[in-house]
Design a protein around this motif. Structure first.
Motif: not given
Ligand SMILES: N[C@@H](CCC(=O)N[C@@H](CS)C(=O)NCC(=O)O)C(=O)O
Length: 205
Positions: A10-12, A37, A48-50, A61-62
């Protein structure tokens, strides 16, 4: 203790890992199955993570997680303390999250359509390639995007690194493949390539 829910690659989440290590803050990671999840939903009401949990507080929300870390653990800072430089960092983060990130996000959505619009994909991709010059110029005469290591590097690195380091073993996410393909960081982007290596060498919590 600070707990943070994460999924692999996960990038965030990597933003938080870089920021916490910079501050010497320990994280207790909670590994979540990307296909289930329910623990994330249970604790935060979204998928969504983190997601950060500390005592009674739940933050997701990172950018908000980074702000929480900076507020609770101000030294060393993520955002510059000087007011004008702090505003510049906020502009960078807003641009990166709302504008830059929109391009690969739109490409992913396009590619998931039954008949992706090739012309649109090319236009979005060309914009990503063109923006590599902007990062290269930000690094002119300095080691990090806005001077000292901070929030701009933490926010951008997990996305830009794909253009230099490629896909890690086991990672075949479409979004990450887009980041590899449309960020040919090499000749003409020597400072950006060196920055990726520099940030990659920093610790993660
Ligand atoms: N705006 C949120 C976006 C979080 C996000 O998109 N997280 C991704 C991982 S980087 C996630 O959980 N994606 C759900 C998936 O892949 O099903 C943040 O910046 O934390």
């Amino acid at each position: 203790m600070i707990r943070v829910y994460r999924i692999p690659f996960s990038t965030n989440v990597e933003r938080v890992a870089l920021a916490a290590a910079h501050k010497g803050v320990e994280i207790e990671w909670v590994d979540v199955d990307p296909a289930d999840r329910s623990p994330v939903r249970e604790v935060s009401g979204q998928d969504l993570v983190p997601v950060l949990v500390a005592d009674e507080e739940v933050v997701f929300d990172s950018p908000r997680v980074l702000a929480w870390l900076d507020e609770r653990h101000p030294d060393p800072p993520l955002w510059p303390r000087d007011v004008a430089r702090r505003a510049e960092a906020r502009v960078f983060v807003e641009w990166f999250n709302r504008v830059w990130k929109g391009r690969p996000n739109e490409m992913e959505a396009e590619l998931r359509k039954d008949e992706p619009d090739e012309a649109r994909l090319q236009a979005l991709g060309r914009q990503m390639v063109a923006w590599l010059d902007l990062f290269e110029e930000l690094l002119d005469g300095r080691d990090y995007l806005l001077g000292d290591f901070g929030v701009a590097d933490v926010v951008a690195f997990p996305f830009l690194k794909y253009g230099r380091l490629g896909l890690p073993e086991g990672d075949d996410e479409l979004f990450h493949r887009i980041l590899v393909h449309w960020q040919p960081i090499g000749e003409g982007h020597e400072r950006l390539a060196a920055w990726v290596e520099r940030v990659d060498a920093l610790p993660r919590a």
